[in-house]
Design an enzyme around this catalytic site. Structure first.
Site, PDB file in Angstrom:
ATOM      1  N   HIS A 115       4.965  64.408  66.041  1.00 13.02           N
ATOM      2  CA  HIS A 115       4.329  65.222  65.429  1.00 13.02           C
ATOM      3  C   HIS A 115       4.292  64.911  63.763  1.00 13.02           C
ATOM      4  O   HIS A 115       5.208  64.556  63.139  1.00 13.02           O
ATOM      5  CB  HIS A 115       5.095  66.725  65.167  1.00 13.02           C
ATOM      6  CG  HIS A 115       4.322  67.794  65.025  1.00 13.02           C
ATOM      7  ND1 HIS A 115       4.582  69.253  65.387  1.00 13.02           N
ATOM      8  CD2 HIS A 115       3.078  68.102  64.403  1.00 13.02           C
ATOM      9  CE1 HIS A 115       3.752  70.242  64.961  1.00 13.02           C
ATOM     10  NE2 HIS A 115       2.745  69.391  64.285  1.00 13.02           N
ATOM     11  N   LEU A 118       1.512  68.833  58.902  1.00 10.43           N
ATOM     12  CA  LEU A 118       2.293  69.880  58.781  1.00 10.43           C
ATOM     13  C   LEU A 118       3.036  70.268  60.048  1.00 10.43           C
ATOM     14  O   LEU A 118       2.661  70.630  61.162  1.00 10.43           O
ATOM     15  CB  LEU A 118       1.404  71.208  58.623  1.00 10.43           C
ATOM     16  CG  LEU A 118       2.059  72.641  58.412  1.00 10.43           C
ATOM     17  CD1 LEU A 118       3.310  72.703  57.746  1.00 10.43           C
ATOM     18  CD2 LEU A 118       0.899  73.568  58.494  1.00 10.43           C
ATOM     19  N   ILE A 159      -1.332  66.146  65.374  1.00  8.76           N
ATOM     20  CA  ILE A 159      -1.528  65.879  63.878  1.00  8.76           C
ATOM     21  C   ILE A 159      -1.990  67.160  63.349  1.00  8.76           C
ATOM     22  O   ILE A 159      -3.274  67.664  63.809  1.00  8.76           O
ATOM     23  CB  ILE A 159      -2.527  64.674  63.606  1.00  8.76           C
ATOM     24  CG1 ILE A 159      -2.754  64.355  62.037  1.00  8.76           C
ATOM     25  CG2 ILE A 159      -4.071  64.657  64.516  1.00  8.76           C
ATOM     26  CD1 ILE A 159      -3.301  63.187  61.800  1.00  8.76           C
ATOM     27  N   GLU A 160      -1.345  67.971  62.329  1.00  2.56           N
ATOM     28  CA  GLU A 160      -1.525  69.217  62.138  1.00  2.56           C
ATOM     29  C   GLU A 160      -1.956  69.307  60.814  1.00  2.56           C
ATOM     30  O   GLU A 160      -1.092  68.977  59.760  1.00  2.56           O
ATOM     31  CB  GLU A 160      -0.371  70.058  62.507  1.00  2.56           C
ATOM     32  CG  GLU A 160      -0.614  71.622  62.555  1.00  2.56           C
ATOM     33  CD  GLU A 160       0.585  72.281  62.971  1.00  2.56           C
ATOM     34  OE1 GLU A 160       0.613  73.435  62.787  1.00  2.56           O
ATOM     35  OE2 GLU A 160       1.527  71.856  63.798  1.00  2.56           O
ATOM     36  N   VAL A 161      -3.121  70.135  60.396  1.00  2.00           N
ATOM     37  CA  VAL A 161      -3.676  70.486  59.222  1.00  2.00           C
ATOM     38  C   VAL A 161      -3.648  69.248  58.344  1.00  2.00           C
ATOM     39  O   VAL A 161      -2.878  68.983  57.174  1.00  2.00           O
ATOM     40  CB  VAL A 161      -2.550  71.781  58.452  1.00  2.00           C
ATOM     41  CG1 VAL A 161      -3.408  72.252  57.161  1.00  2.00           C
ATOM     42  CG2 VAL A 161      -2.453  72.674  59.542  1.00  2.00           C
TER      43      VAL A 161
END
Length: 267
Positions: A115, A118, A159-161
């Protein structure tokens, strides 16, 4: 006819050939709906993956479960947990821990998803719940982090924000699969929460979320129907309208007479 569940080799072979769809689900009903709709990948809690009906209703969903690094304890404990989840029908485990933990799992051929961007369980290090990678320096750091996950043995990362430009470049540069949550269409899968899609999220609605149905309004309507039905039952009982004759069991007249006679003798 049930769909063939994709393997990691299948997912890797699709790299660069369009985006897959991914959901975070929480109930057996959502799992069944995801299967019937044709969703490719799901993230789900361990208790749903181990539900006795899960693979019956969702045979074709590539299913990832896991715990955050704040929950799982030692690496040995997480490896034991990961083994149990794979034996229960899981396809991969999520790991937000350090690279050595990822490597520790991957060395035992456990499919690991990392991860970046964010990461809620470690958001304090990136400034809280905000976008990551908006400067050239932080974007390069994201690229290096993805490379490190890949080197440690992860086959994919959430892959977040992250800015769409950054995620797109990283996805093109690396064989690593990138599953986008608010990181744009240049990745290998688009990831949303079922509760956002269905409109049951009553808390913060992220920028990347899209509501397709308003289940919350329907649940509110059904709750009011429950209250109304219970209130009508109370009124029926108090007015003598329930039970009606059709709700009763009657005794044959002859047996009733015999019973009355026995009661008289008993007294």
């Amino acid at each position: 006819m049930p769909r063939k569940r994709p393997t990691i080799a299948d997912l890797r072979a699709r790299k660069g050939q369009g985006q897959l769809t991914m959901l975070r689900i929480f109930t057996i009903e959502e799992a069944e709906a995801a299967e019937q709709a044709g969703i490719d990948i799901v993230s789900l809690p361990p208790e749903l993956l181990t539900h006795p009906r899960y693979r019956e209703v969702a045979p074709g969903l590539f299913s990832m479960t896991g715990m955050t690094h704040l929950e799982y304890g030692s690496r040995d404990e997480y490896r034991r947990f990961a083994g149990q989840m794979l034996q229960a029908g899981g396809d991969a485990v999520y790991c937000s821990g350090g690279l050595e933990t990822v490597r520790f799992l991957a060395e035992d051929h456990i499919p690991v998803v990392g991860h970046v961007g964010l990461v809620p369980s470690r958001a304090t290090w990136t400034g809280g719940f905000r976008a990551v990678g908006k400067t050239a320096e932080s974007a390069l750091a994201l690229f290096e982090e993805c490379k490190a996950y890949e080197a440690a043995g992860a086959f994919a990362v959430e892959i977040e924000v992250v800015p769409v430009e950054v995620a797109t470049v990283i996805s093109k540069r690396l064989p690593l699969l990138l599953w986008s949550m608010g990181a744009g269409p240049g990745c290998d899968a688009q990831y949303l929460f079922a509760e956002d899609i269905l409109g049951t999220n009553r808390g913060h609605m992220p920028r990347h979320a899209k509501v397709y149905r308003n289940f919350a309004a329907e649940f509110d309507r059904l709750q009011q129907e429950r209250v109304s039905a219970f209130s009508e039952f109370i009124a029926d009982v108090r007015l003598g309208n329930y039970p009606e004759e059709r709700h009763l069991v009657r005794m044959p007249e002859s047996e009733l007479a015999a019973f009355a006679d026995m009661m008289d003798k008993a007294n």
